[in-house]
Design a protein around this motif. Structure first.
Motif, PDB file in Angstrom:
ATOM      1  N   ASN A 108       0.837  -1.187   0.000  1.00 33.18           N
ATOM      2  CA  ASN A 108       0.000   0.000   0.000  1.00 33.18           C
ATOM      3  C   ASN A 108       0.879   1.246   0.000  1.00 33.18           C
ATOM      4  O   ASN A 108       1.666   1.445   0.930  1.00 33.18           O
ATOM      5  CB  ASN A 108      -0.894  -0.009   1.246  1.00 33.18           C
ATOM      6  CG  ASN A 108      -1.871   1.144   1.269  1.00 33.18           C
ATOM      7  OD1 ASN A 108      -1.493   2.299   1.125  1.00 33.18           O
ATOM      8  ND2 ASN A 108      -3.146   0.823   1.471  1.00 33.18           N
ATOM      9  N   SER A 111       0.672   3.406   3.224  1.00 34.22           N
ATOM     10  CA  SER A 111       1.385   2.789   4.348  1.00 34.22           C
ATOM     11  C   SER A 111       2.896   2.937   4.175  1.00 34.22           C
ATOM     12  O   SER A 111       3.626   3.143   5.141  1.00 34.22           O
ATOM     13  CB  SER A 111       1.006   1.308   4.458  1.00 34.22           C
ATOM     14  OG  SER A 111      -0.365   1.147   4.743  1.00 34.22           O
ATOM     15  N   GLN A 112       3.354   2.841   2.919  1.00 34.89           N
ATOM     16  CA  GLN A 112       4.782   2.962   2.661  1.00 34.89           C
ATOM     17  C   GLN A 112       5.294   4.352   3.010  1.00 34.89           C
ATOM     18  O   GLN A 112       6.427   4.504   3.476  1.00 34.89           O
ATOM     19  CB  GLN A 112       5.072   2.643   1.190  1.00 34.89           C
ATOM     20  CG  GLN A 112       6.556   2.576   0.855  1.00 34.89           C
ATOM     21  CD  GLN A 112       7.277   1.467   1.607  1.00 34.89           C
ATOM     22  OE1 GLN A 112       6.656   0.486   2.027  1.00 34.89           O
ATOM     23  NE2 GLN A 112       8.565   1.623   1.798  1.00 34.89           N
TER      24      GLN A 112
END
Length: 249
Positions: A108, A111-112
């Motif tokens: 994602n 999220s990264q």
């Protein structure tokens, strides 16, 4: 997405090599006999093989794995495979579902970006500390990695880059001699490398990224803490811009 032709290893590789051997396959002229590292354990071997298969998407996000399948595929016993999987779960690359199986985690971009917030601060700290505390041998290995990164940039070689990046991350952590930062950093590296591999063909400049790594490695090797910190920031600036670009790809 086009995949690399990196095929899963069907037999366990030999003892672990130094970064110099992985980076460029050449030896340095050193005074006296070369230092001998302890042989790679079966757990380390299983972790390295499975982690590379996940990071390079040979084991794809959402794929269901099993200890039995991995043990048979890579010809490593189930106990080392189980221990490797426990480490990969701690690093967020897989999810172990009791009585159901093992799931390769999804990727994602948002999220990264949160991963990169933490990684930026840790990598700057480790780069600065490594420049100040690295041994003579670690500095020589950093120069080997820098030369290998230059070659990967020239050849636009994704697999060489990924393996050198793994060696660089490990060596940077070791050279800093800070166990607390090391534990935190190890939780982030595989996630970052896998995200890069999934998206670099569409959104990244691999030669530029390899050269940024090379510059950072050379600064650490030379013992220039300020240059190492700047090199880390430049690399993180690039990685963050690349990550944001993937949202619209």
């Amino acid at each position: 997405m086009a995949r690399s032709n990196l095929a899963p290893s069907r037999k366990a590789p030999g003892p672990r090599q130094r970064p110099a051997d992985k980076a460029a396959g050449r030896q340095r002229n050193l005074a006296g006999p070369p230092a001998v590292e302890p042989p790679e354990t079966l757990t380390e071997q299983a972790y390295r093989i499975i982690e590379e298969q996940i990071v390079t998407l040979r084991l794809a996000p959402g794929e269901v794995l099993s200890e039995q399948m991995l043990s048979a595929t890579y010809r490593i016993g189930r106990t080392p495979v189980r221990e490797a999987l426990q480490r990969l779960a701690r690093e967020g690359l897989i999810t172990i579902l009791p009585r159901k199986g093992i799931l390769v985690s999804d990727i994602n971009p948002r999220s990264q970006l949160l991963v990169l917030e933490v990684r930026r601060e840790l990598e700057r700290l480790l780069s600065r500390a490594g420049a100040e505390r690295a041994s003579a041998e670690q500095r020589a290995d950093m120069l080997d990695i820098a030369r290998g990164m230059d070659q990967a940039a020239t050849a636009n070689d994704d697999i060489a880059f990924m393996r050198l990046d793994r060696d660089f991350n490990r060596l940077m952590v070791e050279a800093a001699h800070n166990d607390y930062a090391a534990r935190s950093m190890k939780l982030l590296q595989g996630l970052s490398r896998r995200f890069w591999y999934m998206h670099y063909r569409e959104a990244a400049d691999l030669p530029l990224c390899a050269r940024l790594h090379a510059n950072q490695a050379r600064a650490i090797a030379k013992g220039d803490a300020e240059a190492a910190a700047r090199g880390s920031d430049k690399l993180m600036d690039y990685v963050e811009s690349f990550t944001r670009a993937t949202v619209s790809v």
